[in-house]
Design an enzyme around this catalytic site. Sequence first.
Site, short mmCIF file in Angstrom:
data_model
loop_
_atom_site.label_atom_id
_atom_site.label_comp_id
_atom_site.label_asym_id
_atom_site.label_seq_id
_atom_site.Cartn_x
_atom_site.Cartn_y
_atom_site.Cartn_z
N GLU A 152 -6.80 2.65 -5.79
CA GLU A 152 -7.27 2.40 -7.00
C GLU A 152 -6.03 2.49 -7.78
OE1 GLU A 152 -7.18 5.64 -4.41
OE2 GLU A 152 -6.24 7.39 -5.68
N GLN A 206 0.29 4.58 -0.88
CA GLN A 206 -0.37 5.83 -0.89
C GLN A 206 -0.27 6.31 0.68
OE1 GLN A 206 -4.41 6.42 -1.97
NE2 GLN A 206 -3.66 9.25 -2.15
N LYS A 208 -11.56 2.93 8.76
CA LYS A 208 -12.63 3.48 8.96
C LYS A 208 -13.78 2.62 10.03
CE LYS A 208 -16.24 4.83 6.12
NZ LYS A 208 -17.00 4.57 5.34
N HIS A 210 -11.48 6.90 -9.77
CA HIS A 210 -9.65 7.48 -9.96
C HIS A 210 -9.21 7.59 -11.26
CE1 HIS A 210 -9.20 9.14 -5.71
NE2 HIS A 210 -9.69 7.97 -5.54
N TYR A 269 -12.69 15.22 0.52
CA TYR A 269 -13.52 14.07 -0.24
C TYR A 269 -14.70 14.87 -0.47
CZ TYR A 269 -10.50 10.46 0.68
OH TYR A 269 -9.64 9.22 -0.13
N GLU A 308 -9.66 13.40 -4.72
CA GLU A 308 -10.66 12.65 -3.58
C GLU A 308 -11.75 13.27 -3.54
OE1 GLU A 308 -9.97 9.67 -2.89
OE2 GLU A 308 -8.09 9.56 -3.16
N HIS A 318 -16.23 4.70 -7.07
CA HIS A 318 -15.45 5.52 -6.27
C HIS A 318 -13.90 4.83 -6.77
CE1 HIS A 318 -13.41 8.85 -2.90
NE2 HIS A 318 -12.25 7.33 -2.86
N GLU A 319 -13.38 3.53 -6.22
CA GLU A 319 -12.01 3.51 -6.19
C GLU A 319 -11.60 3.70 -8.02
OE1 GLU A 319 -10.08 3.85 -5.38
OE2 GLU A 319 -11.74 3.36 -2.64
N ASP A 354 -0.01 11.27 5.35
CA ASP A 354 -1.52 10.90 5.75
C ASP A 354 -2.59 11.73 6.13
OD1 ASP A 354 -0.43 8.58 4.08
OD2 ASP A 354 0.56 7.45 6.34
N GLY A 369 -10.67 1.01 2.66
CA GLY A 369 -12.07 0.68 2.30
C GLY A 369 -10.81 0.17 0.81
N GLY A 370 -10.82 0.70 -0.22
CA GLY A 370 -9.64 0.88 -0.97
C GLY A 370 -8.69 1.26 -1.90
N GLN A 381 0.42 -0.88 -0.28
CA GLN A 381 0.18 0.04 -0.10
C GLN A 381 0.91 1.36 0.06
OE1 GLN A 381 -3.22 0.87 0.03
NE2 GLN A 381 -2.43 2.87 -0.06
N1 BES Z 1 -6.68 6.91 -2.11
C1 BES Z 1 -7.83 6.38 -1.61
C2 BES Z 1 -7.65 5.08 0.05
C3 BES Z 1 -6.10 6.19 0.59
C4 BES Z 1 -6.32 7.39 1.07
C5 BES Z 1 -4.91 5.71 1.06
C6 BES Z 1 -5.36 7.72 2.22
C7 BES Z 1 -3.70 6.36 1.71
C8 BES Z 1 -4.23 7.31 1.98
C9 BES Z 1 -8.91 5.85 -2.06
O1 BES Z 1 -9.89 5.69 -3.40
C10 BES Z 1 -9.74 5.69 -0.93
O2 BES Z 1 -10.24 6.96 -1.16
N2 BES Z 1 -10.86 4.66 -0.30
C11 BES Z 1 -12.22 5.12 0.92
C12 BES Z 1 -13.25 4.48 0.04
C13 BES Z 1 -14.18 5.84 0.41
C14 BES Z 1 -14.22 7.27 0.17
C15 BES Z 1 -14.89 5.31 -0.62
C16 BES Z 1 -11.56 4.48 1.70
O3 BES Z 1 -10.89 3.70 1.78
O4 BES Z 1 -12.32 4.37 2.85
ZN ZN Z 2 -10.11 7.45 -3.42
#
Ligand code: BES
Ligand code: ZN
Length: 632
Positions: A303, A173, A589, A331, A413, A350, A327-328, A405, A300-301, A171
């Site tokens: 991209e 990001q 989350k 992206h 978002y 985001e 969402h993913e 982070d 959650g996911g 992972q």
């Molecule tokens: N790019 C993010 C995941 C991410 C966020 C990785 C921060 C590293 C640091 C991904 O697209 C995302 O936003 N995931 C959300 C999904 C949700 C908003 C639908 C998640 O993981 O909850």
């Molecule tokens: Zn995202």
Amino acid sequence: MEFKIASVVLLGLSLTACGKAPEQSKTTETQPQSASTASNPAMEVSKDYHSFANPEQIKVTHLDLDLDVDFSQHIISGDATIQFQRIEPNASTLILDTRDLSIERVTAMGQDIPFTLADADPHLGAALSIEVPAKVEAVTVSYHTSPQASGVQWLTPEQTAGKQQPFLFTQAQAIHARSFIPLQDSPQVRVTYQATVRTPAELLAVMSASNDPATERDGEYHFSMPQPIPSYLIALAVGDLAFKPMGERTGVYAEPSMLEAAAKEFEDTEAMLNVTEKKFGKYRWDRYDLLILPPSFPFGGMENPRLSFITPTVIAGDKSLVSLIAHELAHSWSGNTVTNATWRDLWLNEGFTTYLTYRIMEMIYGPEREQMEFVLGQQSLQADIASLPAADQMLAIDLRGRDPDDVFSDIPYEKGALFARELEQKVGRDAFDKFLMGYFEHFAFQSITTDQFIAYLNDTLLKEHAEKLDAQRIQQWIFEPGVPEGAPMAHSDAFTKVDAARDNWLAGELKAEQIDTANWNTHQWLHFLNNMPESLSQAQMTELDNAFALTQVGNNEIAHSWLLMSVNNWYEPAFSRLHDYLVHIGRNKLVKPLYQALSKTEKGKAFAKQAFTEAKPGYHPLTVKANEGYVE
Ligand code: BES
Ligand code: ZN
């Protein structure tokens, strides 16, 4: 020098960052470039404060990876051949980012060349400086990772669905790619890459690159990513994976026991891809597949291009949580095609992705569902605004001296999406769609700053719709805290009757079992529970549980809301489920708010400590870091 501690909630991650307290918001007429004070010198808006790399002098353009994955030692080792371009013709030092990497040697054209690894910064890792001889255009770094690499999680067979084989996923990001590859770990540096990955023969490796679903499973896998991508999108996973197509261009990788359920849950992915492409411009990444990870995946996911990484906690059996896939997928346009240049600009990724998510959900599942999700999103944004300091409520956020982070609250978002929605409402949907399509085309495969976005907006939408848009208000959205007055409001008729039911029950006019919940969907349940008063009596909690069997509910999001209420009201009958939930799910989350709520009382903390100790070996390093403070 005095430092203040800023604690920020981000997608469930709470990281306490050390740095200078950011200045309070400036008035709209002050451009951010000129915002400077003695304690907070002027920010260079295009500078990446989270990388030691020097792309303005020498810029990496392509990576060739040749890697071995060693499950017995938890080490990835091999060679990264790094091609670069001299931006300054006489530049002779290539600076890469690393974190906890052991560098064995660096060679150019087969000869060892000198390098130095600086002392590590706690947030940023250690700069690797390489003296590159004139005319050389590529160097090879031989290295291995640390078993504690922040961007890699190694799972034992017991932590997988199949229980037979180990699993690994990365992972990257925001700034974790540097913990498994030495590279210029900045989103403004885009690279193409090729990789050869060797694994135990019975496992399959997949990457954010071309994955041939029919590849022979022989322990040696080849990948190619021909489009230039930022480093945070480089990703690898290895495990006992199988593949099932969902459509012409879409499919799912998962452990065999999860495959059917995942393919069913996400069967609308192909339709999502088709409608998005039609509205916002062509999909530029060839295939779009999903990889279902074990439940310890901290997000959650993610991209990762061509292959989004997805938590299994959204496989609810009724597609109620598939906005994550929208969402993913979204992206692929906002984020992967047009990328934030620095982590300050994350809202460009985001915010537009969250806006597109709503649009995709509306196109596939209809406006009622979209409105319900919008209400829930808006409520969650309001909660963040209530708890974040003003400086962290700007879309373009000052992250200097902090862990990037930290930027991941609902601000980039939901506030970002609300800003896009307002633009849409002001100029009309057709005009805004045309703008977005043009934006993705104009900046395709580029990384841009907030200021570049504003300049583009000024040249296009603002010019064409001068009478409907106001530049001052746009500045307010981006550089001031909170949400401007008169912003779009969410409303859902489907929630009105839920509100009435909750009110009547709270007033004692209706027994829980008399509420007609037969046709309620997941979003209605979430709305029902999330808006309960902070404190309920034991009798009320018991009544709800008896009527609706909430402690046993299968949907992980509803369970989360109920368990949070159970902690806040110390409702012990739910605690064995709570323990189980904390031990089996690593998605931050979902678990972090529970640890946070538990930490507020001594007995809660003791309970949290027990669960955390049991869960920790299975948590991702990010989940450990985000929650360990709650159980100390
Ligand atoms: N790019 C993010 C995941 C991410 C966020 C990785 C921060 C590293 C640091 C991904 O697209 C995302 O936003 N995931 C959300 C999904 C949700 C908003 C639908 C998640 O993981 O909850
Ligand atoms: Zn995202």
